[in-house]
Design an enzyme around this catalytic site. Structure first.
Site, PDB file in Angstrom:
ATOM      1  CG  ASN A   1      -1.740   1.245   1.365  1.00 26.91           C
ATOM      2  OD1 ASN A   1      -1.781   2.061   0.439  1.00 26.91           O
ATOM      3  ND2 ASN A   1      -2.395   1.405   2.499  1.00 26.91           N
TER       4      ASN A   1
ATOM      5  CE  LYS B   1      -0.197   3.349   4.706  1.00 28.92           C
ATOM      6  NZ  LYS B   1      -0.120   3.470   6.140  1.00 28.92           N
TER       7      LYS B   1
ATOM      8  CG  HIS C   1      -5.797   1.905   5.090  1.00 25.61           C
ATOM      9  ND1 HIS C   1      -5.386   2.881   5.960  1.00 25.61           N
ATOM     10  CD2 HIS C   1      -4.761   1.029   4.986  1.00 25.61           C
ATOM     11  CE1 HIS C   1      -4.144   2.613   6.358  1.00 25.61           C
ATOM     12  NE2 HIS C   1      -3.753   1.500   5.776  1.00 25.61           N
TER      13      HIS C   1
ATOM     14  CD  GLU D   1      -2.918   5.584   6.604  1.00 24.45           C
ATOM     15  OE1 GLU D   1      -2.893   5.566   5.366  1.00 24.45           O
ATOM     16  OE2 GLU D   1      -1.983   5.124   7.302  1.00 24.45           O
TER      17      GLU D   1
ATOM     18  N   GLY E   1       2.565   2.762  10.741  1.00 27.17           N
ATOM     19  CA  GLY E   1       3.478   3.886  10.575  1.00 27.17           C
ATOM     20  C   GLY E   1       4.166   4.312  11.867  1.00 27.17           C
TER      21      GLY E   1
ATOM     22  CB  SER F   1       5.416  -1.298  12.000  1.00 27.06           C
ATOM     23  OG  SER F   1       4.991   0.038  12.236  1.00 27.06           O
TER      24      SER F   1
HETATM   25  P1  13P Z   1       3.077   0.748   7.695  1.00 30.35           P
HETATM   26  O1  13P Z   1       3.637  -0.514   7.097  1.00 30.35           O
HETATM   27  O2  13P Z   1       3.746   1.993   7.190  1.00 30.35           O
HETATM   28  O3  13P Z   1       2.962   0.682   9.180  1.00 30.35           O
HETATM   29  O4  13P Z   1       1.560   0.856   7.126  1.00 30.35           O
HETATM   30  C1  13P Z   1       0.731  -0.234   7.231  1.00 30.35           C
HETATM   31  C2  13P Z   1      -0.477   0.057   6.433  1.00 30.35           C
HETATM   32  O5  13P Z   1      -1.246   0.931   6.742  1.00 30.35           O
HETATM   33  C3  13P Z   1      -0.694  -0.744   5.219  1.00 30.35           C
HETATM   34  O6  13P Z   1      -1.967  -0.551   4.707  1.00 30.35           O
END
Ligand code: 13P
Length: 244
Positions: free
Chosen positions: A4, A6, A90, A92, A168, A208
């Site tokens: 992903n 983002k 997601h 977010e 994150g 992470s």
């Molecule tokens: P990180 O791997 O940056 O923690 O993000 C995970 C995530 O949100 C994948 O969709």
């Protein structure tokens, strides 16, 4: 194994990434590999990945096929480009863009009906975990996301467990803790879709995931793959996770 990206990367960066990434995972057939860039990179990614073992997905989809919905993208628009997967719900999007369990359900039904493979995200926030509500939250998110979806229709469904506190932040859930949450999701899938479906359901872990913790996480029986954010932005690092 899903990336992903983002809101990162331009088309030029996408082309460069795949030029480096594809040879690193060429011939890797243990896992399905999918990269989910921003919409603006999709055409470039599909062209660059053509004929490879890497599929291209997106990070959201609207539930209507067309209409007066400024700023939205529909499943037919994605399918005609060659998109195969879509991340839905997601955290977010839930946190910053008003995504609810009900809109997750609408998007999921549309994705399944149109033939896209949905990666449906669930996961608790830190306060919920600390209050001992993790299992309840996961069950609620699953029940609402899968409302009125039959096992037959849901055949392609993938679920991603992403504890919001691990996204994150560099704080990964321990493999055991992640596996426990996956087991809760699988039990809920038994309730909703039945044993046979639940046994086959792929549940990814996200939060992470890095090259140095991928093996420990993936060695858990309950964990079928990873949804990777930050560490998927570098082709070497994502390839190392894919091939842990
Ligand atoms: P990180 O791997 O940056 O923690 O993000 C995970 C995530 O949100 C994948 O969709």
């Amino acid at each position: 194994m899903a990336a992903n990206w983002k809101m990162y990367k331009t088309p030029d960066e996408t082309r460069e990434y795949l030029r480096e990434f594809l040879p690193l995972v060429a011939g890797h057939d243990r896992d399905e590999i999918v990269v989910c860039p921003p919409y603006t990179d999709v055409a470039t990614a599909i062209e660059a990945a053509r004929g490879s073992n890497v599929a291209v997905g997106v990070q959201n989809v609207h539930w209507k096929a067309d209409g007066a919905y400024t700023g939205e993208i529909s499943a037919p628009m994605l399918l005609c480009l060659g998109v195969t997967h879509v991340i839905i719900g997601h955290s977010e999007r839930r946190q910053y863009f008003g995504e609810t369990d009900d809109t997750v359900n609408l998007r999921l039904k549309t994705a399944l009906e149109s033939g896209l493979t949905p990666i449906c995200c669930v996961g608790e926030v830190l306060q919920e975990r600390e209050a001992g509500l993790t299992d309840d939250v996961l069950r609620r998110q699953c029940v609402r996301a899968f409302h009125a979806v039959s096992a037959k229709k849901a055949a392609k469904l993938i679920v991603a467990y992403e504890p919001v506190w691990a996204i994150g932040t560099g704080k990964t859930a321990t493999p055991e803790l992640a596996a426990e949450a996956h087991a809760v999701i699988r039990r809920e899938a038994v309730e909703i879709f039945g044993d046979e479906f639940a046994a086959k359901l792929r549940i990814l872990y996200g939060g992470s995931v890095k090259p140095d913790n991928a093996k420990a996480l993936m060695s858990q029986e309950e964990i079928d793959g990873a949804l990777v954010g930050g560490a998927s932005l570098d082709p070497k690092s994502f390839a190392a996770i894919v091939k842990y």
